[in-house]
Design a protein around this motif. Sequence first.
Motif, PDB file in Angstrom:
ATOM      1  N   HIS A  94      39.201  44.870  49.438  1.00 19.01           N
ATOM      2  CA  HIS A  94      39.468  43.491  49.815  1.00 19.01           C
ATOM      3  C   HIS A  94      39.784  42.706  48.637  1.00 19.01           C
ATOM      4  CE1 HIS A  94      38.941  39.422  51.276  1.00 19.01           C
ATOM      5  NE2 HIS A  94      38.086  38.981  50.231  1.00 19.01           N
ATOM      6  N   LEU A  95      39.316  43.100  47.623  1.00 19.20           N
ATOM      7  CA  LEU A  95      39.946  42.222  46.358  1.00 19.20           C
ATOM      8  C   LEU A  95      41.254  42.561  45.943  1.00 19.20           C
ATOM      9  CD1 LEU A  95      36.970  42.486  43.671  1.00 19.20           C
ATOM     10  CD2 LEU A  95      37.124  40.889  45.604  1.00 19.20           C
ATOM     11  N   ALA A  96      41.852  43.949  46.345  1.00 25.08           N
ATOM     12  CA  ALA A  96      43.212  44.220  46.181  1.00 25.08           C
ATOM     13  C   ALA A  96      44.099  43.483  46.987  1.00 25.08           C
ATOM     14  CB  ALA A  96      43.213  45.647  46.407  1.00 25.08           C
ATOM     15  N   THR A  97      43.339  42.637  47.905  1.00 25.01           N
ATOM     16  CA  THR A  97      44.730  41.924  49.000  1.00 25.01           C
ATOM     17  C   THR A  97      44.679  40.563  48.180  1.00 25.01           C
ATOM     18  OG1 THR A  97      42.645  41.122  50.241  1.00 25.01           O
ATOM     19  CG2 THR A  97      43.676  42.997  50.921  1.00 25.01           C
ATOM     20  N   LEU A  98      43.686  40.069  47.271  1.00 23.45           N
ATOM     21  CA  LEU A  98      43.683  38.668  46.764  1.00 23.45           C
ATOM     22  C   LEU A  98      44.864  38.641  45.625  1.00 23.45           C
ATOM     23  CD1 LEU A  98      39.871  37.953  46.560  1.00 23.45           C
ATOM     24  CD2 LEU A  98      41.493  37.272  48.462  1.00 23.45           C
ATOM     25  N   ASP A  99      45.357  37.256  45.581  1.00 23.79           N
ATOM     26  CA  ASP A  99      46.168  37.162  44.271  1.00 23.79           C
ATOM     27  C   ASP A  99      45.230  36.596  43.328  1.00 23.79           C
ATOM     28  OD1 ASP A  99      48.364  35.996  42.783  1.00 23.79           O
ATOM     29  OD2 ASP A  99      48.269  34.071  43.508  1.00 23.79           O
ATOM     30  N   ILE A 100      45.174  37.584  42.227  1.00 26.39           N
ATOM     31  CA  ILE A 100      44.070  37.077  41.228  1.00 26.39           C
ATOM     32  C   ILE A 100      44.806  37.009  39.859  1.00 26.39           C
ATOM     33  CG2 ILE A 100      42.036  38.036  39.917  1.00 26.39           C
ATOM     34  CD1 ILE A 100      41.430  39.801  42.149  1.00 26.39           C
ATOM     35  N   ARG A 101      44.962  36.021  39.248  1.00 25.72           N
ATOM     36  CA  ARG A 101      45.545  35.720  38.046  1.00 25.72           C
ATOM     37  C   ARG A 101      44.935  35.167  37.090  1.00 25.72           C
ATOM     38  NH1 ARG A 101      49.614  31.573  40.164  1.00 25.72           N
ATOM     39  NH2 ARG A 101      48.800  32.376  42.247  1.00 25.72           N
ATOM     40  N   ALA A 102      43.259  35.065  37.165  1.00 27.23           N
ATOM     41  CA  ALA A 102      42.142  34.809  36.093  1.00 27.23           C
ATOM     42  C   ALA A 102      40.970  35.684  36.765  1.00 27.23           C
ATOM     43  CB  ALA A 102      42.062  33.386  35.943  1.00 27.23           C
TER      44      ALA A 102
END
Length: 290
Positions: free
Chosen positions: A190-198
Amino acid sequence: MAVHFTQLTSRLWVTQSQLFATNSGVFLSGDEACLIDPGIAPETIEDIARFVAEQGATPRAIVLTHAHWDHVLGPEHFAGVPVITHADYLRVLREHGADLYRQIGVWEAQAHIRRPRPFLLPKPTYTFDTALTLTLGDIRLRVFHAPGHALDQCAVYHAEDATLWAADMLSDIEIPLVLSLNAYEATLAHLATLDIRALVPGHGAPTTDVGEIRRRLAADRAYLAELRERVTAALAAGHTLAETVAACNDMPLPCPCDDPTPHTWNVESAYAELGGCTEGAVGWEREWSA
Ligand SMILES: [Zn+2]
């Protein structure tokens, strides 16, 4: 003020305790603050309260990411501030409350902490099953269930700034501590589907380096995939728990780790979860009986 806060995004400030490099966060919007796992030592927690006051803000909510002893000591310093946890936090307290009191007692004795009143495990004001949206000033924080390291673990996502508070995942200093392999893999997917920049892990260095965020996520997913592959193969070959642990000894780890125990306990927990025969407490169940 002894604690040092780093501003990681437009809305998130982070401070780190010396103990386990544990991160505590303050999301600020206007005159409202949301605290994430605020502190371990009493003086750190008081410093966090002072920092919030110095920003002209009032704490509106405290999110406890999970019921492990090093994450639950803050709320007693913020009387009346609503506490948010996942619903399974209450189950962990029911099943392991006595263990948490013992673990906290051991640490407080070692750290020579004198408290004016006995510690009581914080009770949540609000709980949720899948996710909860928290409105803070003009921002919205999504608090969502992220089990695997703990049954009740939750993470916090601020979409506008693509910020993830990952609780005890995606660390640069500790390997995944895997209570449930099935749940941990689903959470990382699930986390891999999120846009994470911080990214802020519960322990270790926060980062705004997108390459580093992707690297941590890929390394932890690869570790879990290999753990599954090796334990599944060991079970198919009829190996005992001890043989399976031995077969996983040379697995590459996603970050340097001097202590072999976390990896061994991961193997044991996976062995039990994937259908292996075990006796007594194995893997991360040992943590409660230690
Ligand atoms: Zn934890």
